[in-house]
Design an enzyme around this catalytic site. Structure first.
Site, PDB file in Angstrom:
ATOM      1  N   ASP A  63     -52.951 -18.178 -12.016  1.00 46.30           N
ATOM      2  CA  ASP A  63     -52.203 -19.425 -12.083  1.00 46.30           C
ATOM      3  C   ASP A  63     -50.902 -19.220 -11.316  1.00 46.30           C
ATOM      4  O   ASP A  63     -50.176 -18.263 -11.587  1.00 46.30           O
ATOM      5  CB  ASP A  63     -51.918 -19.762 -13.553  1.00 46.30           C
ATOM      6  CG  ASP A  63     -51.262 -21.115 -13.751  1.00 46.30           C
ATOM      7  OD1 ASP A  63     -50.682 -21.659 -12.783  1.00 46.30           O
ATOM      8  OD2 ASP A  63     -51.313 -21.615 -14.884  1.00 46.30           O
ATOM      9  N   HIS A 105     -55.381 -22.060 -13.335  1.00 41.60           N
ATOM     10  CA  HIS A 105     -54.632 -23.075 -14.083  1.00 41.60           C
ATOM     11  C   HIS A 105     -55.585 -24.181 -14.549  1.00 41.60           C
ATOM     12  O   HIS A 105     -56.276 -24.799 -13.755  1.00 41.60           O
ATOM     13  CB  HIS A 105     -53.554 -23.673 -13.176  1.00 41.60           C
ATOM     14  CG  HIS A 105     -52.636 -24.632 -13.860  1.00 41.60           C
ATOM     15  ND1 HIS A 105     -51.495 -24.233 -14.509  1.00 41.60           N
ATOM     16  CD2 HIS A 105     -52.672 -25.989 -13.988  1.00 41.60           C
ATOM     17  CE1 HIS A 105     -50.872 -25.275 -14.997  1.00 41.60           C
ATOM     18  NE2 HIS A 105     -51.575 -26.367 -14.706  1.00 41.60           N
ATOM     19  N   SER A 153     -49.332 -27.504 -19.401  1.00 43.28           N
ATOM     20  CA  SER A 153     -48.906 -27.558 -18.005  1.00 43.28           C
ATOM     21  C   SER A 153     -47.554 -28.270 -17.872  1.00 43.28           C
ATOM     22  O   SER A 153     -46.566 -27.834 -18.461  1.00 43.28           O
ATOM     23  CB  SER A 153     -50.009 -28.218 -17.173  1.00 43.28           C
ATOM     24  OG  SER A 153     -49.742 -28.122 -15.798  1.00 43.28           O
TER      25      SER A 153
END
Length: 322
Positions: free
Chosen positions: A256, A286, A157
């Protein structure tokens, strides 16, 4: 908006807390509820130690955790890992399962970086901390038992965005040579002008409103995000060229908000001659592998990520193994 989530994980969505990145104090207090701290028993013993390495250019020392599988002979690959958390939360503890698993099952020395967080420490603090950790690992490769020809930068991320930024910085400043960059659901573009970022406003794990706040915090305040002059080392999608970067692995999820910027980055890497492996997973949001670790799709993602690292960091001349 209605999403066609993977049927095994779809029933979990109502049980995830709705988080607001604008209230940093409350966000950090609730972090344990946001990120699932799974327990992991490695198949081999992994030695760990926490310490600090020198910061860059007068910066404070950087907290790190070193993982090394026990009873392994010969030089091992080295991986510098940056945790996720939108540049605002997260820690080496929160991602201990991921880094311990990589050390044990890839057979690598992993240096996990507790980089400084925004908004207290905006860019370039996290980048500098991550780059300092990389240079320290390479400079101490002999004593760590690391093969300097098999060093990777990796992250999840926001941490994957940092990894991409570090790879760019190393390329542009004659930094350490990297065997690969491992980018899992990376945050790459502050401009936030893709269909997935505009449309996915209520997805679990990450959504547009939190991305806006996180980028504002990371870049140093409102009015910077999306404007002129944002460094490509902060938002790697802004780099004019991606040529000369190390081979890349990129993981992307269908639902996402980062989906389209990640796909675009992968396509640009390929167009610029960078060997790139792209894994696209339908039906996930996500951070699915952290939020729903027991799901079949999560287990498959983890297994494939480990396989990619094994292949990418194998000794020169060794036949690739799945």
């Amino acid at each position: 908006m209605t999403y066609r989530y993977d049927p095994e994980i779809a029933p979990l969505v109502p049980h995830f807390p709705d988080v607001d990145f604008s209230d940093v104090a409350a966000l950090r207090k609730a972090e344990a509820a946001i990120m699932e701290f799974g327990t992991y028993k490695p198949p081999v013993a992994v030695d760990t130690r926490d310490f600090t390495v020198p910061g860059r250019q007068g910066d404070p020392e950087v907290e790190v955790r070193l993982y090394k599988p026990a009873d392994r002979d010969g030089l091992l690959p080295g991986i510098v890992y940056m945790h996720g958390g939108g540049f605002v939360i997260g820690s080496i503890d929160a991602f201990d399962t991921e880094t311990r698993r990589i050390a044990a099952e890839v057979g690598a020395v992993v240096l996990s970086v507790n980089y400084r967080l925004a908004p207290e420490h905006p860019f370039p603090a996290a980048l500098n901390d991550s780059y300092a950790a990389l240079t320290w690992l390479v400079e101490h490769a002999d004593e760590l038992g690391v093969d300097p020809e098999r060093v990777a930068i990796a992250g999840e991320s926001a941490g994957a965005g940092l990894a991409a930024g570090v790879a760019l910085y190393a390329r542009d400043h004659s930094g350490p040579a990297l065997r690969m960059q491992y980018l899992s659901i990376p945050a790459l573009d502050d401009r936030m002008d893709t269909p997935s970022m505009r449309e996915f406003t209520d997805t679990p794990g990450w959504k547009r409103s939190n991305a806006e706040v996180a980028w504002d915090f990371y870049l140093g305040g409102k009015g910077i995000r999306g404007g002129e002059g944002v460094s490509p080392y902060a938002a790697p999608a802004r780099a004019e060229s991606l040529a000369g970067l190390p081979p890349a692995f990129i993981l992307v999820g269908e639902f996402d908000p980062l989906r389209d910027e990640d796909l675009a980055f992968a396509h640009r890497l390929i167009a610029d001659g960078v060997q790139t492996e792209l894994h696209f997973y339908p039906g996930i949001w996500h951070g699915t592998s952290q939020m729903a670790p027991q799901a079949e799709v999560s287990r498959r993602m983890v297994a494939e990520q480990l396989a990619v690292l094994r292949r990418g960091l194998r000794p020169a001349g060794e036949t690739a193994q799945a």
